[in-house]
Design an enzyme around this catalytic site. Structure first.
Site, PDB file in Angstrom:
ATOM      1  CB  SER A 142       5.680  -6.763  -5.548  1.00 19.13           C
ATOM      2  OG  SER A 142       6.569  -5.805  -6.053  1.00 19.13           O
ATOM      3  CE  LYS A 176       9.258  -5.273  -2.638  1.00 23.40           C
ATOM      4  NZ  LYS A 176       8.172  -6.139  -3.146  1.00 23.40           N
TER       5      LYS A 176
END
Length: 809
Positions: free
Chosen positions: A695, A738
């Site tokens: 990611s 996140k």
């Protein structure tokens, strides 16, 4: 004179033996033996299975030659070398040999004399050494004769005590010609340690050898006398048990003759409990069969206790005892809301189960798995669920469990065997439908004792656990009514087959406002009660709680927040105990007096808006984190350096990002030959922490583009997303965690993959209000949005990076 085939003639052999006889020095093949010491003038049976030894024996038999027999220092070694045998041994003749089908050779050897190795000559095809005959010292004295008589007397005592020794040994000992032969005969036939035998063989002084042997015999006599004493006591105890058994049987017969009833109180109690337990037919049959065996056993026998314990477990388990579910949906919802703030997904799932139970009473219990960072309330949520349903609650921790028997139990053949912890928990709960929590399912270990995770497959499968079989009981028990809840910090360590059997419910971290609400509703009242104070003594302002959350904890859960609140309470309680009557109000301005300086600062703000530094969003087992990807270019060879303890997947993402930037040099305003003259270095700080995952792809591409084009990254901006060589941005996981990390770090803009837009509905409104989201599907959109339009001036042919004088510009 030599024969034509190279072998020695008879004359040569005779001459050689004459020389050896005069000098006492011989050249002999060395035969290492294990577990046996060969003494002179004694015939000993030996066995060999090595090819070298077989060849040595064959050649010695054919030539009628002498061999040197030496004890190995390491009895387990298969092919001993020069350093693996004792220096002193015995020379001997091989009298007879037999070969067996398994390849072993058994032979008889007669010892001739003590010999000592002077030096080794050869090791192929077998060991050969130069040896010398050890000269014995036999002093003639009265002491020698007295010692010899003493030895014979003690030998007679040993033969009387040891059942394996015959009277013939004593007769042979009396008839020995010399003290040396007497000691060798006794040492060879007694059951003494092999090391002691070797010591006796090495002792050339006969008087000292006899003294050593006498000490060994005296010790052996003590052991034999003690052994006989123990055996006599054991026989006496066994006779006592047999006598008691006969007397009990006679007493039963007398009572029967008189018409008195036998004392069957315990047996009748078991029969009553078996009937009341309402077991399934299979279990009841096993219980009654065991009870019948118990009636025929002697109560003093060890088997009686084993059988009785087994019956105790059978009748104590809740075969037919169930607690009644509280099916009032509104009341259950009220209890869940009282105990826990937020967590709506979990609460809805429990209420749905209760609604189904209301319409269908025989529905099987769900298998839930709560996954989330530490401190978010997974374990306490299990207790709350049990309370809302009116069920008993049981919890076992699986962390560090290695033994499969912890789940399935031990078989009754083992000493101290018990059922597994599943059935033990049901016995403690006293019902067959409790809420059963299996904590830390992701931390199960695997070793030689079995795999507990595999043993859980049957427990956590609604289609199989209605006939769960414990190794101890060996009868099926119905676990389908139990509501199993497992907890984990990570899903990856859980085996896929086990994960497939569970319904995964993710419990992410909390926002600052959610933590504030939980602290006011749950944590502060709990700490007031724990420390014996109230709001009249101590008051927390909202600003103080938010300051603790932001400056002292920075976590997904609430454990550290509760610890800091408890720390303040302790300091206030100490002052109150010292006589203070004041009321203490804690706010953001004075909180440092209680907790010291802030532990966390707004580092992100100072590190954004630079060239080649891009904040990325990462997910860990402890929640979301902000990581910085730094890139720089320097004059040097064509190379890419990656540092920061990166995993293989993250390294591949960096290579893909570099390939994308290189393939789009013209669009980004970068010299096409930049790689030919520069070395690229990508670093992710916190180098001691392992990092992996795809990611960070667009983050690395942005850092490279910023460095090589001289365009700074926009301030207070972070991003996450996987990149392909074509520049496509792929979706990522752990979005809520996140974004929580970005929110805590005061990030104002976040770039996300377009495919993650559907997940925004699960993000708290507080985060949506504070952060602006930019959804992209291609890396070109990322670079266009993330980089400032005005680059730092660069040379037309080569890249020259120039950092601004201040980050505040």
């Amino acid at each position: 004179m030599k024969a034509q085939n190279g072998e020695e003639t008879v004359n040569d052999i005779d001459k050689k033996r004459e020389v050896e006889k005069k000098t006492g020095i011989m050249i002999l093949p060395v035969l290492p033996v294990r577990g046996t010491v060969v003494f002179p003038f004694l015939v000993v049976p030996l066995m060999a299975n090595e090819q070298k030894q077989a060849r040595l024996i064959d050649e010695a038999l054919m030539r009628g030659s002498t061999v040197g027999i030496f004890l190995q220092t390491d009895q387990a070694k298969e092919d001993p070398g020069q350093d693996d045998i004792y220096e002193v041994g015995a020379s001997g003749n091989i009298l007879k040999m037999l070969r067996f089908p398994d390849g072993t050779i058994r032979f008889l050897v007669q010892g001739l004399s003590r010999i000592r190795i002077r030096k080794f000559l050869d090791s192929q095809p077998y060991l050969t050494a130069e040896v010398e005959v050890v000269t014995e010292k036999t002093p003639e004295s009265v002491k020698m004769e007295a010692l010899q008589r003493n030895l014979l007397e003690r030998l007679k005592t040993v033969i009387d005590l040891a059942p394996g020794l015959s009277e013939e040994l004593y007769i042979s000992a009396i008839n020995q010609e010399t003290p040396s032969k007497l000691t060798d005969l006794i040492a060879s036939n007694l059951n003494i340690a092999i090391r002691d035998k070797q010591e006796l063989l090495e002792t050339a002084d006969v008087y000292r050898r006899m003294e050593k042997l006498l000490g060994i015999i005296n010790k052996e006599i003590e052991v034999l006398e003690l052994s006989r004493k123990i055996q006599n006591e054991a026989q006496s105890e066994l006779g006592k048990i047999q006598r008691e058994f006969i007397l009990r049987e006679q007493l039963k017969a007398i009572k029967k003759e008189l018409g008195d009833k036998d004392d069957r109180a315990e047996i009748d109690e078991f029969e009553k409990r078996i009937t009341e337990a309402k077991m399934p037919e299979v279990a009841e049959t096993a219980a009654r069969k065991e009870l019948e065996r118990l009636t025929r056993m002697n109560q003093a026998s060890a088997e009686y206790t084993v059988s009785r314990t087994y019956l105790e477990w059978l009748v104590a388990l809740p075969w037919s005892i169930s607690t009644r579910d509280m099916l009032d949906i509104a009341k259950a919802q009220k209890i869940l809301n009282e105990d826990h703030y937020d967590l709506y997904n979990v609460k809805d799932r429990i209420l749905e189960y209760l609604a189904v139970r209301k319409l269908k009473s025989d529905v099987k219990g769900p298998i839930l798995c709560f996954v989330g960072p530490p401190g978010v309330g997974k374990t306490s949520l299990g207790r709350s669920i049990a309370r809302s349903m009116g069920r008993k609650f049981e919890r076992i921790s699986l962390g560090g469990m290695h033994d499969e028997a912890e789940i399935r139990g031990h078989r009754r053949t083992y000493i101290g065997a018990l059922p597994g912890r599943i059935l033990q928990g049901l016995k403690r709960a006293g019902s067959n439908n409790p809420v059963f929590m299996l904590d830390e399912v992701d931390k199960i270990g695997v070793d030689f004792r079995g795999d507990p995770a595999s043993a859980l497959l049957e427990v956590l499968d609604p289609e199989q656990n209605d006939t769960f079989s414990d190794h101890y009981l060996e009868v099926p028990f119905n676990l389908s009514k139990v509501m199993f809840i497992t907890t984990a910090n990570l899903l990856d360590p859980i085996p896929a087959v086990l994960r497939d059997r569970m319904e995964i419910i993710r419990i992410p971290g909390y926002t600052d406002l959610e933590k504030l609400a939980i602290a006011k509703r749950h944590l502060m009242p709990k700490q007031y009660d724990n420390h014996g104070i109230s709001k009249r003594n101590l008051e927390f302002r909202d600003s103080a709680i938010l300051k603790i959350i932001d400056g002292y904890t920075r976590e997904s859960g609430l454990r550290n927040l509760e610890r800091e609140i408890a720390s303040i309470c302790r300091k206030v309680v100490r002052r109150i105990a010292a006589g203070s009557k004041s009321k203490y109000a804690i706010n953001a301005e004075n909180i440092h007096k209680y907790l010291g300086p802030e532990k966390f600062t707004k580092e992100v703000i100072s590190r954004t808006g630079q060239i080649g530094v891009v904040p990325g969003l990462a997910w860990t087992s402890f929640g979301g984190e902000i990581i910085f990807v730094e890139a720089t270019a320097m004059s040097g060879k064509k190379a890419l350096t990656l540092t920061g303890y990166l995993g293989d997947i993250m390294k591949e993402s960096a290579m893909a990002a570099l390939s994308y930037v290189r393939s789009n040099c013209q669009a980004l305003g970068i010299a096409p030959d930049f790689c030919d003259h520069h070395e690229i270095h990508i670093h992710v700080p916190s180098g001691a922490t392992p990092k992996d995952g795809p990611s960070a792809g667009i983050t690395m591409a942005t850092a490279l583009a910023s460095t090589l084009s001289g365009r700074p990254v926009k301030p207070l901006l972070a991003m996450t997303g996987e990149i392909t060589l074509r520049g496509d941005v792929l979706p990522i996981g752990g979005l809520k965690e996140k974004l929580l990390a970005a929110y805590r770090a005061d990030i104002k803009q976040v770039i996300l993959p377009k495919d993650n837009k559907k997940d925004i509905s699960e993000i708290p409104a507080e985060i949506k209000k504070a952060i602006k989201f930019k959804f992209v599907s291609h890396a070109s959109e990322v670079l266009k949005y993330a980089l400032e339009k005005k680059p730092v001036p660069i040379h037309k042919k080569r890249i020259i990076l120039k950092q601004p004088e201040s980050n505040e510009e």
